[in-house]
Design a protein around this motif. Sequence first.
Motif, PDB file in Angstrom:
ATOM      1  N   ARG A  78      -1.722  10.170  -7.453  1.00  0.00           N
ATOM      2  CA  ARG A  78      -1.011   8.896  -7.311  1.00  0.00           C
ATOM      3  C   ARG A  78       0.137   8.890  -8.313  1.00  0.00           C
ATOM      4  NH1 ARG A  78      -5.299   5.256  -4.807  1.00  0.00           N
ATOM      5  NH2 ARG A  78      -3.877   3.527  -5.147  1.00  0.00           N
ATOM      6  N   THR A  79       1.366   8.889  -7.809  1.00  0.00           N
ATOM      7  CA  THR A  79       2.526   9.032  -8.694  1.00  0.00           C
ATOM      8  C   THR A  79       3.538   7.896  -8.524  1.00  0.00           C
ATOM      9  OG1 THR A  79       3.615  10.482  -7.066  1.00  0.00           O
ATOM     10  CG2 THR A  79       2.318  11.547  -8.787  1.00  0.00           C
ATOM     11  N   GLN A  80       3.146   6.828  -7.828  1.00  0.00           N
ATOM     12  CA  GLN A  80       4.054   5.684  -7.747  1.00  0.00           C
ATOM     13  C   GLN A  80       4.174   5.028  -9.118  1.00  0.00           C
ATOM     14  OE1 GLN A  80       3.413   2.888  -4.561  1.00  0.00           O
ATOM     15  NE2 GLN A  80       4.738   1.338  -5.458  1.00  0.00           N
ATOM     16  N   LYS A  81       5.373   4.562  -9.441  1.00  0.00           N
ATOM     17  CA  LYS A  81       5.612   3.925 -10.730  1.00  0.00           C
ATOM     18  C   LYS A  81       6.272   2.570 -10.518  1.00  0.00           C
ATOM     19  CE  LYS A  81       9.993   6.419 -11.186  1.00  0.00           C
ATOM     20  NZ  LYS A  81      10.750   7.429 -11.957  1.00  0.00           N
ATOM     21  N   ASP A  82       6.299   1.750 -11.587  1.00  0.00           N
ATOM     22  CA  ASP A  82       7.044   0.496 -11.531  1.00  0.00           C
ATOM     23  C   ASP A  82       8.531   0.807 -11.389  1.00  0.00           C
ATOM     24  OD1 ASP A  82       4.717  -0.949 -11.859  1.00  0.00           O
ATOM     25  OD2 ASP A  82       4.928  -1.097 -14.033  1.00  0.00           O
ATOM     26  N   GLY A  83       9.241  -0.059 -10.705  1.00  0.00           N
ATOM     27  CA  GLY A  83      10.668   0.190 -10.508  1.00  0.00           C
ATOM     28  C   GLY A  83      10.905   1.116  -9.337  1.00  0.00           C
ATOM     29  N   TRP A  84      12.011   1.835  -9.387  1.00  0.00           N
ATOM     30  CA  TRP A  84      12.426   2.659  -8.259  1.00  0.00           C
ATOM     31  C   TRP A  84      11.629   3.947  -8.167  1.00  0.00           C
ATOM     32  CZ3 TRP A  84      15.022   0.474  -4.586  1.00  0.00           C
ATOM     33  CH2 TRP A  84      15.866  -0.599  -4.884  1.00  0.00           C
ATOM     34  N   ASN A  85      11.283   4.319  -6.926  1.00  0.00           N
ATOM     35  CA  ASN A  85      10.559   5.548  -6.623  1.00  0.00           C
ATOM     36  C   ASN A  85      11.347   6.339  -5.586  1.00  0.00           C
ATOM     37  OD1 ASN A  85       7.505   5.197  -7.731  1.00  0.00           O
ATOM     38  ND2 ASN A  85       8.339   3.220  -7.118  1.00  0.00           N
ATOM     39  N   THR A  86      11.290   7.658  -5.702  1.00  0.00           N
ATOM     40  CA  THR A  86      11.948   8.536  -4.735  1.00  0.00           C
ATOM     41  C   THR A  86      10.891   9.307  -3.959  1.00  0.00           C
ATOM     42  OG1 THR A  86      13.911   8.785  -6.129  1.00  0.00           O
ATOM     43  CG2 THR A  86      13.566  10.442  -4.414  1.00  0.00           C
ATOM     44  N   MET A  87      10.864   9.103  -2.656  1.00  0.00           N
ATOM     45  CA  MET A  87       9.939   9.816  -1.776  1.00  0.00           C
ATOM     46  C   MET A  87      10.728  10.769  -0.892  1.00  0.00           C
ATOM     47  SD  MET A  87       7.432   8.312   1.216  1.00  0.00           S
ATOM     48  CE  MET A  87       6.300   7.461   0.112  1.00  0.00           C
ATOM     49  N   GLU A  88      10.288  12.016  -0.831  1.00  0.00           N
ATOM     50  CA  GLU A  88      10.876  12.986   0.082  1.00  0.00           C
ATOM     51  C   GLU A  88       9.803  13.457   1.056  1.00  0.00           C
ATOM     52  OE1 GLU A  88      13.035  16.068  -1.880  1.00  0.00           O
ATOM     53  OE2 GLU A  88      14.470  14.674  -2.786  1.00  0.00           O
ATOM     54  N   ILE A  89      10.146  13.424   2.329  1.00  0.00           N
ATOM     55  CA  ILE A  89       9.232  13.812   3.402  1.00  0.00           C
ATOM     56  C   ILE A  89       9.847  14.996   4.126  1.00  0.00           C
ATOM     57  CG2 ILE A  89       8.008  13.043   5.463  1.00  0.00           C
ATOM     58  CD1 ILE A  89       8.630  10.124   4.436  1.00  0.00           C
ATOM     59  N   GLU A  90       9.251  16.158   3.966  1.00  0.00           N
ATOM     60  CA  GLU A  90       9.768  17.377   4.590  1.00  0.00           C
ATOM     61  C   GLU A  90       9.052  17.627   5.916  1.00  0.00           C
ATOM     62  OE1 GLU A  90       9.795  22.209   3.897  1.00  0.00           O
ATOM     63  OE2 GLU A  90       9.552  20.893   2.157  1.00  0.00           O
TER      64      GLU A  90
ATOM     65  N   VAL B  44       3.984   7.341   6.792  1.00  0.00           N
ATOM     66  CA  VAL B  44       3.839   7.729   5.392  1.00  0.00           C
ATOM     67  C   VAL B  44       3.812   6.421   4.609  1.00  0.00           C
ATOM     68  CG1 VAL B  44       4.748   9.085   3.487  1.00  0.00           C
ATOM     69  CG2 VAL B  44       5.082   9.873   5.836  1.00  0.00           C
ATOM     70  N   GLN B  45       2.662   6.126   4.051  1.00  0.00           N
ATOM     71  CA  GLN B  45       2.389   4.798   3.517  1.00  0.00           C
ATOM     72  C   GLN B  45       3.148   4.480   2.231  1.00  0.00           C
ATOM     73  OE1 GLN B  45       0.787   2.455   4.886  1.00  0.00           O
ATOM     74  NE2 GLN B  45      -0.053   1.091   3.337  1.00  0.00           N
ATOM     75  N   ILE B  46       3.480   3.210   2.071  1.00  0.00           N
ATOM     76  CA  ILE B  46       3.925   2.653   0.792  1.00  0.00           C
ATOM     77  C   ILE B  46       3.008   1.480   0.480  1.00  0.00           C
ATOM     78  CG2 ILE B  46       5.782   1.433  -0.414  1.00  0.00           C
ATOM     79  CD1 ILE B  46       7.789   3.001   1.273  1.00  0.00           C
ATOM     80  N   ASP B  47       2.154   1.640  -0.531  1.00  0.00           N
ATOM     81  CA  ASP B  47       1.199   0.601  -0.926  1.00  0.00           C
ATOM     82  C   ASP B  47       0.477   1.097  -2.174  1.00  0.00           C
ATOM     83  OD1 ASP B  47      -0.760  -1.279  -1.288  1.00  0.00           O
ATOM     84  OD2 ASP B  47      -1.568  -1.174   0.744  1.00  0.00           O
ATOM     85  N   ALA B  48       0.858   0.594  -3.336  1.00  0.00           N
ATOM     86  CA  ALA B  48       0.276   1.081  -4.588  1.00  0.00           C
ATOM     87  C   ALA B  48      -1.206   0.754  -4.707  1.00  0.00           C
ATOM     88  CB  ALA B  48       1.037   0.493  -5.781  1.00  0.00           C
ATOM     89  N   ALA B  49      -1.684  -0.276  -3.991  1.00  0.00           N
ATOM     90  CA  ALA B  49      -3.058  -0.742  -4.158  1.00  0.00           C
ATOM     91  C   ALA B  49      -4.055  -0.076  -3.218  1.00  0.00           C
ATOM     92  CB  ALA B  49      -3.119  -2.259  -3.964  1.00  0.00           C
TER      93      ALA B  49
ATOM     94  N   VAL C 222       4.658  17.078  -5.273  1.00  0.00           N
ATOM     95  CA  VAL C 222       4.077  17.158  -3.933  1.00  0.00           C
ATOM     96  C   VAL C 222       2.676  16.562  -3.993  1.00  0.00           C
ATOM     97  CG1 VAL C 222       3.337  18.668  -2.065  1.00  0.00           C
ATOM     98  CG2 VAL C 222       5.423  19.214  -3.350  1.00  0.00           C
ATOM     99  N   ILE C 223       2.434  15.532  -3.188  1.00  0.00           N
ATOM    100  CA  ILE C 223       1.139  14.853  -3.244  1.00  0.00           C
ATOM    101  C   ILE C 223       0.396  14.870  -1.905  1.00  0.00           C
ATOM    102  CG2 ILE C 223       1.806  13.366  -5.167  1.00  0.00           C
ATOM    103  CD1 ILE C 223       2.231  11.103  -3.127  1.00  0.00           C
ATOM    104  N   ASN C 224       1.016  15.451  -0.875  1.00  0.00           N
ATOM    105  CA  ASN C 224       0.360  15.467   0.429  1.00  0.00           C
ATOM    106  C   ASN C 224       1.000  16.538   1.299  1.00  0.00           C
ATOM    107  OD1 ASN C 224      -1.125  14.797   2.704  1.00  0.00           O
ATOM    108  ND2 ASN C 224      -0.653  12.618   2.606  1.00  0.00           N
TER     109      ASN C 224
ATOM    110  N   GLY D 179       2.281   7.576  -0.178  1.00  0.00           N
ATOM    111  CA  GLY D 179       2.285   9.022   0.005  1.00  0.00           C
ATOM    112  C   GLY D 179       1.244   9.525   0.974  1.00  0.00           C
ATOM    113  N   ALA D 180       0.227   8.702   1.273  1.00  0.00           N
ATOM    114  CA  ALA D 180      -0.764   9.082   2.285  1.00  0.00           C
ATOM    115  C   ALA D 180      -0.129   9.006   3.669  1.00  0.00           C
ATOM    116  CB  ALA D 180      -1.972   8.159   2.225  1.00  0.00           C
ATOM    117  N   ILE D 181      -0.559   9.878   4.561  1.00  0.00           N
ATOM    118  CA  ILE D 181      -0.240   9.709   5.980  1.00  0.00           C
ATOM    119  C   ILE D 181      -1.364   8.844   6.528  1.00  0.00           C
ATOM    120  CG2 ILE D 181       0.120  10.848   8.199  1.00  0.00           C
ATOM    121  CD1 ILE D 181       1.270  13.202   6.641  1.00  0.00           C
ATOM    122  N   TYR D 182      -1.034   7.625   6.802  1.00  0.00           N
ATOM    123  CA  TYR D 182      -1.985   6.525   6.928  1.00  0.00           C
ATOM    124  C   TYR D 182      -3.249   6.899   7.708  1.00  0.00           C
ATOM    125  CZ  TYR D 182      -3.629   1.737   7.567  1.00  0.00           C
ATOM    126  OH  TYR D 182      -4.386   0.591   7.560  1.00  0.00           O
TER     127      TYR D 182
END
Length: 205
Positions: free
Chosen positions: A129-141, A105-110, A155-157, A118-121
Motif C-alpha cells: 500500500r503506497t498511497q500517500k496524503d496529497g498528490w499520487n502518481t499511478m501508472e498502468i502499463e 484499477v481502484q482508488i480507495d485508501a480505506a 510496482v504494486i500489482n 492499485g488493486a484491480i477491483y
Amino acid sequence: MLLRGLLIACLAAASLAAAQWEQLYNGKDMTGWKMVGPGRFVIEEGMLKTEGGMGLLYYTGKPFGNTTIRVVFKTASERANSGVFIRLPEQPNDPWYGVHNGYEVQIDAAGDEWHCTGAIYSLSKVTERTQKDGWNTMEIELKGQVTKVSLNGKVINTFRGDQTVPPRKAWSEPVRGPRPDVGYIGLQNHDEKSVVYFKEVSVKK
C-alpha cells in the motif's frame, strides 16, 4: 565544448522523454471526454473533480493497447472512492459498463488489499500500500493481456487476464471473464460523499 555538448544532449533527451507523454486532459475543459450516468466531473482550478452519484467519464478519442496510462490524483478523505477503467471493448452507455466489461484499477485508501488503491477491483490484490496524503502518481502499463500497476514509483500489482481470480461475491463486483488487449479508458465518479481530484491523465506508447 564537451560539457556544453553533453548538456545539450541531456536536455534533448529530457525533452524527448517528456514529449512521449500524450496529455488526454487539457486542464481547461473536457474536450475528448464524455460522461455517462447521474454523477459528474467538474473542473475546479484546472483539476477534474468528482461530484454527485455514480458516473463514468471516458475518453472518446481512441482505444489504447500496449500503452502506459498515467493519472495524477488526490483524495479528499481516506474513504473517497474512484477508479481508472481500462480495456473497455466499446464506448460505454452507462456507468456500470466499465465495472462488468473492463477492469477497474481502484482508488480507495480505506479498502482491503483486493479493493484498495492499485488493486484491480476484486480480481488482483496489491502487494504493498503506497498511497500517500496529497498528490499520487499511478501508472498502468498495458502489454497484451498483462496489466502492471505502479503507485508513486513502486510496482504494486501485476495481473494476467488468464490467471485464476477469486469467486464473484456480489452483483457490484465485475463479471469474470476475458477483456480485450485494446480498449477505451475512463475515470469513475463513485458516490456523492467521495471527492477525488485529477490533475493529469496522459498516455505513452
